[in-house]
Design a protein around this motif. Structure first.
Motif, mmCIF file in Angstrom:
data_model
loop_
_atom_site.group_PDB
_atom_site.id
_atom_site.type_symbol
_atom_site.label_atom_id
_atom_site.label_comp_id
_atom_site.label_asym_id
_atom_site.label_seq_id
_atom_site.Cartn_x
_atom_site.Cartn_y
_atom_site.Cartn_z
ATOM 1 N N LYS A 19 57.455 49.492 11.116
ATOM 2 C CA LYS A 19 57.944 50.698 10.582
ATOM 3 C C LYS A 19 57.277 51.767 11.001
ATOM 4 O O LYS A 19 57.821 52.904 11.159
ATOM 5 N N SER A 20 55.967 51.828 10.991
ATOM 6 C CA SER A 20 55.172 53.095 11.192
ATOM 7 C C SER A 20 55.481 53.608 12.820
ATOM 8 O O SER A 20 55.483 54.656 13.014
ATOM 9 N N ASP A 44 50.666 58.123 8.819
ATOM 10 C CA ASP A 44 49.572 57.380 7.817
ATOM 11 C C ASP A 44 48.532 58.485 7.903
ATOM 12 O O ASP A 44 47.464 58.302 8.776
ATOM 13 N N GLY A 53 45.782 49.953 9.631
ATOM 14 C CA GLY A 53 47.319 49.784 9.963
ATOM 15 C C GLY A 53 48.096 49.509 8.911
ATOM 16 O O GLY A 53 49.128 48.898 8.929
ATOM 17 N N ILE A 54 47.758 49.928 7.587
ATOM 18 C CA ILE A 54 48.897 49.853 6.576
ATOM 19 C C ILE A 54 49.071 51.268 5.861
ATOM 20 O O ILE A 54 48.227 52.126 6.199
ATOM 21 N N THR A 55 50.207 51.183 5.733
ATOM 22 C CA THR A 55 50.617 52.540 4.957
ATOM 23 C C THR A 55 50.476 52.617 3.571
ATOM 24 O O THR A 55 51.055 51.644 2.842
HETATM 25 MG MG MG Z 1 52.739 50.914 8.628
#
Ligand code: MG
Ligand code: GDP
Length: 598
Positions: A19-20, A44, A53-55
């Motif tokens: 997604k990102s 982000d 690496g997470i939103t």
């Molecule tokens: Mg992401």
């Protein structure tokens, strides 16, 4: 802007499906972000998000786009977070969109959150465009995954897009499809102002910044606005869009997405889900709003140095300004002194807050083991919420203890099904459903206590399925269980911060395990340390830490001064996370020992 030229969309995906990366490519392909300035995962915002690496926080960006039809469009990309802890943020972002790109990793296929997010999008009447990502990978099987999406989610994949967000292949087609396949907004320009708040945060300079989507009518700089649920009135002092940097505008019309500042001092005055309207001509159809998010996981946070209490409080207040799901209140622990009981959505949320406190606020913390929230029914007929095991009323006053249950779906390849079922059973789960997605993949549905999955369920699921399983869960209700409090005594004194609530059937095993783990993390002292686990008056496990034999600094005598200084420095660093209790140093690891199951 003519609504026909607006497209509001979000990208939904299971974590790591790209997604990102796709959002980055879209920003680049439209020329909004210069190649040279492109940082990976541009949207982000927090460093922490980028690193992990997470939103976490949803962010939106306005993208001007000239389509193949020669016309100029405005795309609003609403970013959504990609972790179960934050699924409430996904749903609030969806209300601002007409459509969604469902990104599925073509080498992995549909996973638990692909399905959960697709359902959320369908419930919100969003048009969904299936996008198969990572087709550059040799292991990609787009045809098989298309069939999977059709079968599991029920989306037509005849025209599914095949892309590589990594190389950019297929990304221009994604942009065209957003124009041709997603409906434009259909707001009423003449109706009274109605705008939905889908995010808000606190900015040190601007105060509360509100991100909203205009549904009907227009909003103008300088006008008065009314917030429907609180009936509070404010004057719009700043109005604009993020593109990706803020651009000031005088007015926004139906279908547009933007931000405003209005001298709002506290975040709760601009609740996500609330409706913004015109005080002189209020809308007759305010949005129903979102259900209040409640923290489900709690832990104690204590300053390492008692004199840092005030600073810690201040830091917690600052963090809360930007995170309505995070709660805290003062608490005292016999063992740890003055600190705070903090509430979170889940374990990841807790880790993120903890890391931010340490990184952005240089807080030095002792964090106690997380606990879920319990509902205790007393013999007097009262129901008490208990978020701290040491605050459990005495057993002879309790009728029963109820714990939160979740409904959980696990997606798993056939060959690991047995292992997953065994794990769920071990975690006191009740199987509700078992469906074959194809000849090789299964969805199992369980109801189980949230407490069982809070600690290390994700890790264990990963390890028994070699990373091939995925899961999604939601809370259902509180159910009475046979729960007991497990206490830890150190040299005969109960350490309140180490108490946990466990199921009766597991109490003995957990008590023994915890005592032995504590033995390995509590450093030797000059005297013997006895660790005991107890349920009520009954001691169920006992371990000893033998006394220290040698003085550590002894080897420095006669040594050169820098070496000695280094060693002392090192010791100081090690002590950073210790708490002296009576005459024993207890390190941070001890408080989290309950988390590690090997
Ligand atoms: Mg992401
Ligand atoms: P998110 O969790 O859905 O936001 O996923 P990310 O965008 O962070 O991507 C997860 C991982 O997959 C990262 O290491 C990306 O570099 C990688 N990735 C994303 N898209 C592609 C792709 O098209 N091909 C390949 N080979 N890797 C990709």
């Amino acid at each position: 802007i003519d609504q026909q030229r607006i497209r509001n969309f979000c990208i939904i995906a299971h974590i790591d499906h790209g997604k990102s990366t796709l959002a980055d490519r879209i920003l680049q392909a439209t020329g909004l972000v210069d190649d040279r300035l492109m940082k990976e995962q541009y949207l982000d915002r927090l460093d922490l998000e980028r690193e992990r690496g997470i939103t976490i926080k949803a962010q939106s960006v306005r993208i001007p786009y000239k389509a193949k039809d020669g016309r100029d469009y405005v795309l609003n990309l609403i970013d959504t977070p990609g972790h179960v802890d934050f699924s409430y943020e996904v749903s609030r972002s969806l209300v601002a969109c007409e459509g969604a790109l469902l990104v599925v990793d073509a080498s992995q296929g549909v996973e638990a959150q692909s399905l959960a997010n697709a359902y959320l999008a369908l419930e919100n009447n969003l048009e969904i465009i299936p996008v198969l990502n990572k087709i550059d990978l040799p292991s990609a099987e787009p045809e098989r995954i298309k069939a999977e999406i059709e079968e599991i989610i029920g989306l037509d994949c005849k025209d599914a897009l095949l892309i590589s967000a990594k190389t950019g292949q297929g990304v221009p087609e994604v942009l065209e499809r957003i124009i041709t396949d997603l409906p434009p907004p259909m707001g009423d320009t003449k109706a009274p102002l109605k705008a939905l708040i889908f995010d808000s945060w606190y900015d040190t300079y601007l105060g509360v910044v509100v991100l909203f989507r205009v549904v009907d009518g227009r909003i103008k700089l300088g006008q008065d606005i009314l917030l429907h649920s609180t009936k509070a009135r404010f004057e719009v002092t700043k109005l604009g869009v993020f593109s990706p940097d803020p651009i000031a505008l005088n007015e926004l019309g139906p279908g547009e997405v933007g931000f405003l500042c209005a001298g709002i001092k506290i975040l709760t005055d601009a609740r996500v889900g609330d409706t913004i309207t015109d005080p002189d001509n209020p809308t007759l159809s305010p949005a129903p709003g979102f259900k209040k998010i409640t923290a489900m996981v709690f832990c104690g946070m204590y300053p390492v140095e008692p004199n840092e209490y005030g600073t810690l409080k201040h830091s917690l207040e600052k963090l809360q300004l930007n995170d309505a799901a995070f709660t805290f209140e003062p608490e005292t622990s016999h063992a740890l002194g003055f600190g705070f009981r903090c509430g979170f959505l889940g374990l990841l949320h807790m880790e993120i807050i903890q890391e931010r406190l340490e990184r952005e606020f240089q807080a030095r913390l002792l964090v106690t083991a997380p606990s879920v929230i319990y509902q205790v029914r007393t013999l007097e007929g009262e129901t008490l919420p208990v978020d701290n095991p040491s605050k459990l009323p005495p057993l002879n006053k309790i009728e029963h203890i109820a714990e939160p249950y979740v409904h959980m779906e696990v997606h798993v390849p056939n060959e690991y099904l047995g292992a997953v079922l065994a794990l769920c059973e071990e975690c006191r789960g009740t199987q509700k459903d078992l469906r074959f997605l194809s000849s090789t993949r299964v969805i199992v549905t369980y109801e189980l206590p949230f407490a069982e999955i809070v600690y290390d369920f994700f890790d264990r699921l990963k390890s028994v399925t070699r990373g091939y399983a995925s899961l999604d869960y939601e809370f259902i209700d509180f159910r009475p269980s046979e729960l007991v409090k497990l206490d830890i005594l150190i040299n005969s004194e109960t350490v309140d911060a180490l108490s946990i609530i466990v199921h009766k059937d597991k109490a003995y095993a957990q008590g023994r395990e915890l005592a032995s783990r504590l033995r390995s993390v509590i450093p030797r002292q000059l005297f013997e340390v006895v660790i005991q686990a107890a349920i009520g008056q009954r001691i169920i496990a006992k371990e000893r830490v033998a006394p220290m034999r040698k003085n550590v600094t002894a080897k420095c005598y006669g040594g050169d001064i820098t070496r000695k200084r280094k060693l002392l420095e090192k010791q100081k660093e090690g002590k950073r996370r210790m708490k002296r209790m009576g005459n024993i140093d207890i390190p941070q690891e001890a408080f989290l020992a309950v988390l590690r199951k090997d």
